[in-house]
Motif scaffolding. Sequence first.
Motif, mmCIF file in Angstrom:
data_model
loop_
_atom_site.group_PDB
_atom_site.id
_atom_site.type_symbol
_atom_site.label_atom_id
_atom_site.label_comp_id
_atom_site.label_asym_id
_atom_site.label_seq_id
_atom_site.Cartn_x
_atom_site.Cartn_y
_atom_site.Cartn_z
ATOM 1 N N ILE A 260 -9.705 -4.766 5.676
ATOM 2 C CA ILE A 260 -9.350 -4.183 4.379
ATOM 3 C C ILE A 260 -8.281 -5.008 3.672
ATOM 4 N N PHE A 261 -7.204 -5.307 4.392
ATOM 5 C CA PHE A 261 -6.055 -5.985 3.765
ATOM 6 C C PHE A 261 -6.176 -7.502 3.746
ATOM 7 N N SER B 299 -4.569 0.534 -7.538
ATOM 8 C CA SER B 299 -5.582 0.663 -6.475
ATOM 9 C C SER B 299 -6.813 1.428 -6.969
ATOM 10 N N TYR C 193 -9.023 3.577 0.499
ATOM 11 C CA TYR C 193 -9.791 3.720 1.739
ATOM 12 C C TYR C 193 -9.365 4.979 2.494
ATOM 13 N N THR D 187 0.825 -1.203 0.000
ATOM 14 C CA THR D 187 0.000 0.000 0.000
ATOM 15 C C THR D 187 0.858 1.252 0.000
ATOM 16 N N GLN E 183 -9.558 -0.028 -4.636
ATOM 17 C CA GLN E 183 -9.048 -0.428 -3.328
ATOM 18 C C GLN E 183 -8.393 0.784 -2.641
ATOM 19 N N ASP F 294 -1.212 -2.418 -4.321
ATOM 20 C CA ASP F 294 -2.548 -3.019 -4.327
ATOM 21 C C ASP F 294 -3.587 -2.093 -3.684
ATOM 22 N N TYR F 295 -3.122 -1.314 -2.695
ATOM 23 C CA TYR F 295 -4.031 -0.454 -1.933
ATOM 24 C C TYR F 295 -3.475 0.966 -1.841
ATOM 25 N N GLN G 245 -14.562 2.623 2.026
ATOM 26 C CA GLN G 245 -14.008 2.383 0.698
ATOM 27 C C GLN G 245 -14.518 3.451 -0.246
ATOM 28 N N MET H 17 -4.086 4.062 1.040
ATOM 29 C CA MET H 17 -4.731 4.396 2.309
ATOM 30 C C MET H 17 -4.646 5.889 2.640
#
Length: 399
Positions: free
Chosen positions: A381-382, A342, A349, A260, A347, A316-317, A397, A319
Amino acid sequence: MQRLRFKHYHRWADNTLPWLLLLALFVGCSSSNKSSEDAQSFDPNHDYFPEKISIDHAVGFDVAYHNNWKELQIFRHYNDFVDTVRFALVQKGTPKPKGYAKNRTVQVPVAQIGSMSTTHIGMFEMLNALDNLKAVETAKYISSEKVHKLIEDQKVLELAPAGMLNTELAIASEIDVLLGVGYPNSQNDSYQELENAGIPVLLNADWQEFNLLGRAEWVKVLALLLNKEKEVNTAFSKIESEYNEVLQLVENKVEQGPMTITGIAQGDAWFVAGGKSFGYHVLEIANVQYPWSNDKSTGSLKLDFETVYEFGLEADYWMVPGSAKSLSDIEQRDMRYTDFKSFRKQQIYNIYGRYTEGGGNDYYESGIVNPQVILKDVVRIFHPELLPDHELVYYAQLQ
């Protein structure tokens, strides 16, 4: 006519003054007797605080118990400047210890408390102590419906409705203590004015803590003021137990989590969570991959856009992208963000699971005393397979 009035006054004085003198003597004797009773009933060998707390996670404060008083120590702890403020919390009706100024001495349990931070609101609710909350900074940034109702009913005052602390209003409110925000011994003119008026100001520094349990443990400061050690020990024990269960689940089931990034660009600069910061701690406990995990910064790390952009393409994410509440918000800031993995997989958040249009955010309110729920949110989330039944509370999200 004047003689007549004087004559009546003279007669009133002859008949009334002896009674006033007798009343004054009675009050004086009662006060003296009360002091004598307190002095006679005080047992220097009695432990007035049989239920005690220990500080196991927070590094910003500590407490030392004495028979009839507690010493609360508040530290400035994350840099080389040493700064400690000590308060004597004295059981009502017992002698005060020597060596503490009036604005460093507090009679406990405290009846009326003012608060200058939403992080305190969740603490009052956790200890069922809203009856002791008599003043807040401003209603605008508060999420709690209970507190809003108290403000509407004029049971709780706003001390800074225009953004600046109204010291005259604070003094008139008759609060016994003000929970402020800042470093210990911060030279705040308004706080100094209140202390000069005899209102102790305790500068809550939960925001300095680097982990979730450390921030949550500041509820024990309020418990010390209210003599609610038993209540806070029971509540915090449950929090720790639930928190550690989730941690153990992650440790047992996750070898390597997804990657992330954090933050969002501001002009050419991109501020990400430093490797020793609270922001990264929340990610670290969920066992994720983070490009700057080895960084030593305790706050934000300033990078250029291109550096983070390269990681963003593969992460991937994403945050906590600033104040963004939707994918549209992000796209409008910079079209290049749509290239991120993401973004394409939605993905992303942010901490807007519970917020009000006026600016309140429950992440900084009840979230402070619910670290186990924040941990569950992040793990959900993960690693959704670990907590399939948990629904996000403080995170949302982006759609």
